[in-house]
Design an enzyme around this catalytic site. Structure first.
Site, mmCIF file in Angstrom:
data_model
loop_
_atom_site.group_PDB
_atom_site.id
_atom_site.type_symbol
_atom_site.label_atom_id
_atom_site.label_comp_id
_atom_site.label_asym_id
_atom_site.label_seq_id
_atom_site.Cartn_x
_atom_site.Cartn_y
_atom_site.Cartn_z
ATOM 1 N N CYS A 45 21.147 14.766 -61.536
ATOM 2 C CA CYS A 45 20.007 15.060 -62.395
ATOM 3 C C CYS A 45 19.434 16.434 -62.073
ATOM 4 O O CYS A 45 19.154 16.739 -60.909
ATOM 5 C CB CYS A 45 18.933 13.980 -62.212
ATOM 6 S SG CYS A 45 17.448 14.250 -63.208
ATOM 7 N N CYS A 48 15.667 15.778 -60.521
ATOM 8 C CA CYS A 48 15.399 15.131 -59.228
ATOM 9 C C CYS A 48 16.591 15.064 -58.285
ATOM 10 O O CYS A 48 16.442 14.673 -57.131
ATOM 11 C CB CYS A 48 14.836 13.729 -59.446
ATOM 12 S SG CYS A 48 16.066 12.535 -60.050
ATOM 13 N N CYS A 94 17.312 9.360 -66.709
ATOM 14 C CA CYS A 94 17.404 9.195 -65.266
ATOM 15 C C CYS A 94 16.371 8.146 -64.854
ATOM 16 O O CYS A 94 15.188 8.283 -65.169
ATOM 17 C CB CYS A 94 17.126 10.524 -64.562
ATOM 18 S SG CYS A 94 17.079 10.385 -62.763
ATOM 19 N N CYS A 97 13.537 9.710 -62.264
ATOM 20 C CA CYS A 97 12.450 10.612 -62.680
ATOM 21 C C CYS A 97 12.116 10.536 -64.168
ATOM 22 O O CYS A 97 11.157 11.157 -64.610
ATOM 23 C CB CYS A 97 12.781 12.051 -62.299
ATOM 24 S SG CYS A 97 14.140 12.778 -63.259
ATOM 25 N N CYS A 118 27.217 10.618 -73.711
ATOM 26 C CA CYS A 118 27.200 11.974 -74.257
ATOM 27 C C CYS A 118 25.963 12.664 -73.671
ATOM 28 O O CYS A 118 24.838 12.379 -74.077
ATOM 29 C CB CYS A 118 27.140 11.873 -75.783
ATOM 30 S SG CYS A 118 27.277 13.443 -76.624
#
Length: 130
Positions: A45, A48, A94, A97, A118
């Site tokens: 990510c 984070c 995510c 976060c 995607c």
């Protein structure tokens, strides 16, 4: 998101990364850093650092965005119904976060479970094995 956190992220992220991860925007197809990326490693990510997708599950979907057959751990992502833009999709965020990552569709390789995550390159970082 409180104003202090928002300002902190605006300093850390580019305008495009902020728009994608925090406002649910989408990068143009074939424009992202990772759509045609073939190195081995872990996609994390951008916000984070949580581990999200392994290069082992990446495939060329022809869509213009990085595509994966599965998350490295389903506990690391939230899948949320998304009926925006006049279509029914499933948003991928995510779990750590809340950053918007992209969408998951049911048109991936059938021999790999049939899913196509995607994902926007702008929501990812890449780490090679140590």
């Amino acid at each position: 998101m409180d104003d202090a956190k928002k300002e902190e992220l605006k300093k850390k992220l580019t305008d495009e990364e902020f728009a994608i991860t925090q406002e649910g925007a989408t990068e143009a197809p074939f424009s992202g850093e990772f759509y045609n990326h073939h190195e081995s490693g872990m996609y994390t990510c951008k916000v984070c650092g949580a581990e999200l997708f392994s290069s082992d599950t990446k495939f060329d979907s022809g869509s213009g965005w990085p595509s994966f057959t599965e998350a490295v751990n389903r506990e690391h992502v939230d899948l949320i119904p998304d009926d925006s833009g006049g279509m029914h999709r499933t948003e991928v965020k995510c779990k750590n976060c809340g950053a918007h990552l992209g969408h998951v569709f049911d048109d991936g390789p059938s021999d790999k479970g049939g899913k196509r995550f995607c994902i926007n390159s702008a929501s990812l970082c890449f780490e090679q094995p140590k």
